[in-house]
Design an enzyme around this catalytic site. Structure first.
Site, PDB file in Angstrom:
ATOM      1  N   GLU A   1       0.800  -1.227   0.000  1.00  0.00           N
ATOM      2  CA  GLU A   1       0.000   0.000   0.000  1.00  0.00           C
ATOM      3  C   GLU A   1       0.831   1.274   0.000  1.00  0.00           C
ATOM      4  O   GLU A   1       0.299   2.360  -0.187  1.00  0.00           O
ATOM      5  CB  GLU A   1      -1.013  -0.006   1.153  1.00  0.00           C
ATOM      6  CG  GLU A   1      -0.431  -0.050   2.544  1.00  0.00           C
ATOM      7  CD  GLU A   1      -0.329  -1.468   3.080  1.00  0.00           C
ATOM      8  OE1 GLU A   1      -0.184  -2.410   2.282  1.00  0.00           O
ATOM      9  OE2 GLU A   1      -0.378  -1.627   4.322  1.00  0.00           O
ATOM     10  N   ASN A   2       2.143   1.170   0.202  1.00  0.00           N
ATOM     11  CA  ASN A   2       2.962   2.379   0.080  1.00  0.00           C
ATOM     12  C   ASN A   2       3.220   2.749  -1.380  1.00  0.00           C
ATOM     13  O   ASN A   2       3.851   3.760  -1.646  1.00  0.00           O
ATOM     14  CB  ASN A   2       4.279   2.219   0.848  1.00  0.00           C
ATOM     15  CG  ASN A   2       5.104   1.058   0.350  1.00  0.00           C
ATOM     16  OD1 ASN A   2       4.584  -0.050   0.175  1.00  0.00           O
ATOM     17  ND2 ASN A   2       6.368   1.295   0.095  1.00  0.00           N
TER      18      ASN A   2
END
Lengths: 220, 232
Positions: free
Chosen positions: A47-48
């Site tokens: 998710e980064n």
């Protein structure tokens, strides 16, 4: 014999299907990437801001601009892409991710999950977990059946601050595979040589036990 | 072309003073505005409200601002990697607002894009929902979340040109791209500052209109927080 963390990951890897985009949380979930069946193609999202995440880099190839959500150095595979955080969570919120695997401190029989805070003791923050559990249709929790003090982590009702409600569908622990259903925890499989009574004893909340509880198949 | 360049980090921080609200790009230590953080740590100003996904480590990144007790309020998401921050939080020296990471990103993006508020399912049924409007769409429940109001966005990009066009590298795009233009003044430090025309318009991630000031960072440590390697 109860499973170790790698065996839990191995069992969860059997849930992967060809063409899945998958988000793996920190801890046991990360290990699932090691056991993708050879005959299917999946892509891992972090998710980064990366899709198409590959294995950890070789010494000398690590890059400060290339990490996963656990801040570990990673590599990318052919076909990978980078994007900003709003786009990343758009993939999650927009249900473009097919499977989410995450850890938990507690899960209850209504499908609620708690994994971000122990009041007064441990406050690490929720990170992306609340977005993931609120949006994903297909959530598997990977965790040990009991906590370090031996307390059940499968509960009638979570006692820790919640991460999300009505979201967990399947739980894979060192003892069993359990589905969350409207009627309660449904026992699906047991770990090799683990008897049903042991699972029952380690589970708080309503455990539905079918007549036949198959053993997990880990070698294939 | 419109020129956004400023000479150095102190010019870049003109107007920063105690009590301002700052957005800081980066995820963990990846893509953090190292030069701007160091300059704020060395400044006489404090009592900042900081919006940042993470809080750095004890001796680097946002950790430098906690060491110097510069922060009054932290709006963040995952804060588990900094003991001094944890100490200040548990002793109530600072106020902490923990926010789901996707909500944090979208609150920045909404500010960037001129959207005052939006609905998101993240946090429904949890303490994050307390005091927020809840509305149902297609029988699913959502929280109303408002765009951030910030004074400065402090951004780090890989390459930029003198008119403020930006290119990020790898996973360092993260919050940098969504915070650009999301505050009253956006300040960008880059590893490589190039003349106008040096970047192909096809390659630009963030157009210069979202940037107010740009400068070449003096040095980059680019510390790795969790170096993880494979052996074969």
């Amino acid at each position: 014999m109860a499973l170790d963390k790698n065996d839990i990951a191995k069992r969860i890897a059997q849930e992967l299907q060809n063409g899945f985009y998958v988000n793996l949380g920190i801890g046991i979930p990360t290990l699932v990437a090691n056991y993708v069946p050879k005959y299917i193609e999946v892509e891992f999202q972090s998710e980064n801001g990366v899709l198409g995440m590959g294995p950890f880099p070789l010494a000398g190839e690590e890059d400060a601009d290339l990490i996963n959500a656990g801040k570990q150095t990673i590599s990318t595979l052919a076909g990978a892409s980078f994007f900003d955080s709003a786009t990343s969570f758009g993939m999650i919120r927009g249900k473009h991710i097919d499977l989410t695997v995450l850890g938990a401190m507690q899960v209850d029989q209504s499908g609620a999950i708690a994994n971000w805070k122990v009041p007064g003791k441990l406050v690490k923050g929720m990170g992306g977990a609340m977005d993931l559990v609120a949006s994903a249709d297909n959530i598997i929790v990977a965790m040990m059946h009991s906590d370090r003090q031996g307390n059940p982590k499968l509960k009638t009702k979570c006692t820790l601050p919640l991460t999300g409600v009505n979201c967990v569908k399947r739980i894979v622990t060192n003892l069993a595979v359990i589905d969350v259903t409207a009627a309660g925890f449904q026992l699906v499989e047991r770990a090799p040589n683990v008897v049903v009574q042991e699972i029952q004893k380690a589970t708080e909340g309503h455990l539905i036990i079918p007549q036949e509880v198959p053993e997990m198949q880990l070698e294939y | 072309m419109i020129t956004k360049t400023v000479a150095d980090v102190s010019d870049a921080l003109q107007g920063i003073e105690s009590g301002k609200t700052l957005m800081l790009g980066g995820f963990g230590l990846c893509g953090i505005p190292e030069n701007l953080i160091k300059a704020i740590a060395d400044s006489p100003f404090n009592e900042f409200t900081c919006i940042s996904a993470n809080v750095g480590v004890d001796d680097f990144g946002l950790g430098l601002l906690f060491q110097k007790k510069k922060i009054k309020t932290l709006i963040g998401s995952y804060v588990g990697e900094n003991r001094e921050f944890e100490r200040q939080m548990l002793s109530n020296e600072i106020k902490v607002v923990l926010t789901p990471m996707g909500t944090l990103a979208e609150k920045c993006r909404a500010a960037q894009m001129g959207i005052p508020a939006f609905y998101t399912p993240a946090g429904y049924g949890t303490e994050v929902a307390e005091g927020k409007e809840i509305r149902s769409f297609q029988s699913k429940n959502y929280l109303l979340e408002e765009a951030y109001q910030a004074d400065f966005a402090l951004i780090k990009a890989w390459k930029g040109d003198t008119t403020g066009n930006l290119i990020f590298r790898g996973t360092a795009k993260n919050f940098n791209a969504v915070m650009s233009g999301a505050a009253k003044i956006t300040v960008v430090e880059v590893e490589h500052l190039l003349p106008v025309g040096a970047l192909d318009p096809n390659d630009i991630h963030t157009p210069g209109i979202f940037v107010d000031r740009i400068f070449q960072g003096a040095t980059y440590e680019k510390r790795i927080e969790n170096r993880t390697l494979r052996t074969i």
